[in-house]
Design a protein around this motif. Structure first.
Motif, PDB file in Angstrom:
ATOM      1  N   PHE A   1      -4.172  -7.831   9.738  1.00  0.00           N
ATOM      2  CA  PHE A   1      -3.264  -8.181  10.825  1.00  0.00           C
ATOM      3  C   PHE A   1      -3.821  -7.695  12.156  1.00  0.00           C
ATOM      4  CE2 PHE A   1       0.095  -6.723  13.715  1.00  0.00           C
ATOM      5  CZ  PHE A   1       0.788  -7.903  13.935  1.00  0.00           C
ATOM      6  N   GLN A   2      -4.237  -6.434  12.224  1.00  0.00           N
ATOM      7  CA  GLN A   2      -4.690  -5.863  13.483  1.00  0.00           C
ATOM      8  C   GLN A   2      -5.927  -6.559  14.049  1.00  0.00           C
ATOM      9  OE1 GLN A   2      -4.790  -1.564  13.918  1.00  0.00           O
ATOM     10  NE2 GLN A   2      -3.520  -1.335  12.102  1.00  0.00           N
ATOM     11  N   GLN A   3      -6.734  -7.133  13.191  1.00  0.00           N
ATOM     12  CA  GLN A   3      -7.974  -7.767  13.637  1.00  0.00           C
ATOM     13  C   GLN A   3      -7.836  -9.264  13.878  1.00  0.00           C
ATOM     14  OE1 GLN A   3     -10.820  -6.738  10.616  1.00  0.00           O
ATOM     15  NE2 GLN A   3     -10.974  -4.598  11.259  1.00  0.00           N
ATOM     16  N   ASN A   4      -6.714  -9.838  13.489  1.00  0.00           N
ATOM     17  CA  ASN A   4      -6.584 -11.297  13.562  1.00  0.00           C
ATOM     18  C   ASN A   4      -5.415 -11.779  14.401  1.00  0.00           C
ATOM     19  OD1 ASN A   4      -8.638 -12.718  11.586  1.00  0.00           O
ATOM     20  ND2 ASN A   4      -7.983 -10.824  10.584  1.00  0.00           N
ATOM     21  N   VAL A   5      -4.831 -10.880  15.202  1.00  0.00           N
ATOM     22  CA  VAL A   5      -3.773 -11.303  16.107  1.00  0.00           C
ATOM     23  C   VAL A   5      -4.110 -10.878  17.529  1.00  0.00           C
ATOM     24  CG1 VAL A   5      -1.979 -11.184  14.331  1.00  0.00           C
ATOM     25  CG2 VAL A   5      -2.368  -9.209  15.830  1.00  0.00           C
ATOM     26  N   MET A   6      -3.570 -11.616  18.503  1.00  0.00           N
ATOM     27  CA  MET A   6      -3.636 -11.286  19.925  1.00  0.00           C
ATOM     28  C   MET A   6      -2.198 -11.365  20.436  1.00  0.00           C
ATOM     29  SD  MET A   6      -6.433 -12.773  18.678  1.00  0.00           S
ATOM     30  CE  MET A   6      -6.224 -14.523  18.909  1.00  0.00           C
TER      31      MET A   6
ATOM     32  N   ALA B   1       4.957 -11.459  20.841  1.00  0.00           N
ATOM     33  CA  ALA B   1       4.558 -12.867  20.739  1.00  0.00           C
ATOM     34  C   ALA B   1       3.062 -12.961  20.915  1.00  0.00           C
ATOM     35  CB  ALA B   1       5.273 -13.707  21.799  1.00  0.00           C
ATOM     36  N   GLY B   2       2.465 -13.976  20.314  1.00  0.00           N
ATOM     37  CA  GLY B   2       1.031 -14.146  20.477  1.00  0.00           C
ATOM     38  C   GLY B   2       0.442 -15.115  19.485  1.00  0.00           C
ATOM     39  N   TYR B   3      -0.846 -14.972  19.271  1.00  0.00           N
ATOM     40  CA  TYR B   3      -1.615 -15.880  18.423  1.00  0.00           C
ATOM     41  C   TYR B   3      -2.171 -15.133  17.216  1.00  0.00           C
ATOM     42  CZ  TYR B   3      -1.587 -18.785  22.639  1.00  0.00           C
ATOM     43  OH  TYR B   3      -1.200 -19.523  23.722  1.00  0.00           O
ATOM     44  N   PHE B   4      -2.457 -15.882  16.153  1.00  0.00           N
ATOM     45  CA  PHE B   4      -3.164 -15.324  15.011  1.00  0.00           C
ATOM     46  C   PHE B   4      -4.184 -16.328  14.506  1.00  0.00           C
ATOM     47  CE2 PHE B   4       0.650 -17.360  13.277  1.00  0.00           C
ATOM     48  CZ  PHE B   4       0.151 -18.126  12.221  1.00  0.00           C
TER      49      PHE B   4
END
Length: 469
Positions: free
Chosen positions: A402-407, A423-426
């Motif tokens: 999760f920590q490496q694949n979301v912004m 809110a953001g992207y993954f």
């Protein structure tokens, strides 16, 4: 019958795609959530996605997107020193006017460049006043309890007042250093020079063994700010910077200019003052500084959730005489132009306003729209935080995947009710892009919800989406 009901509820939780987040509803919180894949539009889950919620600093995503669409990533704001006086033998015969350009990121270094521009013209004295013109906007009337209270005292930097003629994000910075021996007062300077630019009430003592602990409050009386700095600083420790918002940013700018003028050897004979009058058409530019490009400003605004920058950008979206109300209306107009957005009411660009409302589906529509703006998306997403590398420790929750694949962009309010929004992207394991929004609002000041509880629930649900697609 109970077994059938339990089975149905479990199936519903799986179907909504947010089973861990839904548990927050059972704790008494209002929750709005939505996630989708951006290439196909496939919904991956939702919880009351159209429910109107307080977004807190997630509002800054609207401000960033509106600014990018209106001006483009290379937009720069210009701040000028102007005068209609003649320069005779190093003397400027007339007033010097600082024409604040509404730049949200002007720093002391930028003002140093402005003053150097005068020195390079050979100016050594100004036979007149130095005027800080806030004709574009400012001082902007406060609309939140935080900012209204901060006109007299504050223990924060996030509640800075608003003007088009500011410096250092309308925030005083005091640098606290240990004294030469145990028991003596600490040394307090400005962060940009040896002399504080405002009054300091230094109550910090140097200690030999205990750890450094500093508190600060900015108070204002008779139009003068005082930084009241208390606590202790350990002998031999590194300097500590303390930031507190100023009560009048234009006055702070003038104090900064006065210090820089003195250092440059430029005397001012008639003092410093603020004005709301626009520089006349007969004035000429004596020195000018272009601020950093918008793409760099947004990186700082989003990464550090800078309220001053966000609200100043929103005010710049409005022509004429901007106010927080007209800035909010401009953001509303922008949001409603986004396909599939739905109702919205944004009262500020920063999200400090608890009266602001949008929906999880609306924020996700914004993210979707910006993803499909190929020239703007890289700048937009660059301002968000990848938790594993983010400057804010509290977002480092959930699995490494999760920590490496979301912004993400987060939002926090504690009054009048707790708000935790993200809110953001993954990116899925197959490389597909998705967007998600989760907003958690309290119904009353209690119960309190912390970020650990919120992010661990959101991380668990979004991690499953990353792995499953």
């Amino acid at each position: 019958m109970l077994l059938v009901l339990a089975t149905a509820l479990a199936a519903s939780a799986r179907a909504d795609g947010f089973p861990a987040t839904r548990a927050l509803v059972d704790k008494g919180f209002l929750v709005g959530a939505q996630a989708r894949l951006l290439d196909s539009g496939e919904s991956l889950g939702s919880i009351a996605p159209d429910q109107q919620m307080t977004p807190a600093s997630v509002s800054k995503l609207y401000t960033a997107a509106a600014a990018l669409k209106q001006w483009g990533p290379q937009k720069r704001f210009t701040t000028e020193l102007r005068s209609d006086g003649a320069i005779v033998d190093g003397v400027l015969k007339g007033d010097l006017i600082l024409d604040g350009g509404g730049d949200p990121g002007m720093t002391s270094e930028d003002y140093w460049l402005l003053v150097q521009g005068l020195a390079q013209r050979g100016i050594r004295r100004i036979d007149g006043r130095v005027l800080a013109s806030q004709w574009r906007f400012g001082p902007v009337p406060c609309v939140t309890t935080d900012r209204c209270n901060a006109r007299m005292r504050t223990r924060h930097a996030f509640d800075a007042q608003l003007t088009s003629t500011a410096v250092d994000f309308a925030t005083w910075c005091a640098r606290v250093m240990p004294g030469d021996a145990e028991g003596v007062p600490a040394r307090v300077t400005s962060c940009t020079g040896p002399t504080p630019l405002t009054r300091v009430d230094n109550r910090v003592i140097t200690v030999a063994q205990a750890e450094t602990g500093i508190s600060a409050e900015r108070t204002t009386a008779n139009g003068e700010d005082t930084m009241v700095v208390s606590g202790q600083v350990r002998l031999g420790s590194a300097p500590s910077n303390v930031y507190r918002s100023s009560a009048d940013p234009a006055v702070q700018t003038l104090k900064t200019l006065a210090s820089l003028m003195e250092n440059a050897g430029i005397a001012v004979t008639q003092g410093y003052a603020t004005t709301s009058t626009r520089p006349g058409s007969t004035t000429q530019v004596l020195s000018a500084v272009e601020g950093k490009p918008l793409q760099e400003q947004l990186l700082r605004m989003l990464n550090y959730s800078n309220n001053f920058m966000a609200d100043v950008l929103a005010l710049n979206l409005v022509s004429g005489a901007p106010s927080m109300q007209s800035a909010g209306a401009a953001l509303d107009a922008f949001a409603t132009s986004i396909p599939g957005h739905g109702p919205v009411s944004l009262r500020s660009g920063s999200g400090l306003t608890p009266e602001s409302h949008t929906s999880a589906s609306g924020v996700t529509a914004l993210l979707d729209d910006m993803y499909h703006q190929s020239a703007l998306f890289p700048v937009f997403v660059a301002g968000m935080q990848t938790p594993v590398n983010g400057p804010m420790n509290f977002i480092r929750r959930g699995s490494q995947r999760f920590q490496q694949n979301v912004m993400i962009k987060t939002g926090t309010l504690n009054e009048p009710v707790p708000v935790r929004a993200v809110a953001g992207y993954f990116r899925t394991l197959s490389g597909r892009w998705g967007a998600f929004t989760v907003m958690v609002n309290g119904r009353a000041p209690t119960p309190y919800i912390n970020w650990t509880t919120t992010l661990e629930a959101v991380a668990s649900d979004v991690d499953a989406m990353i792995a499953g697609h």
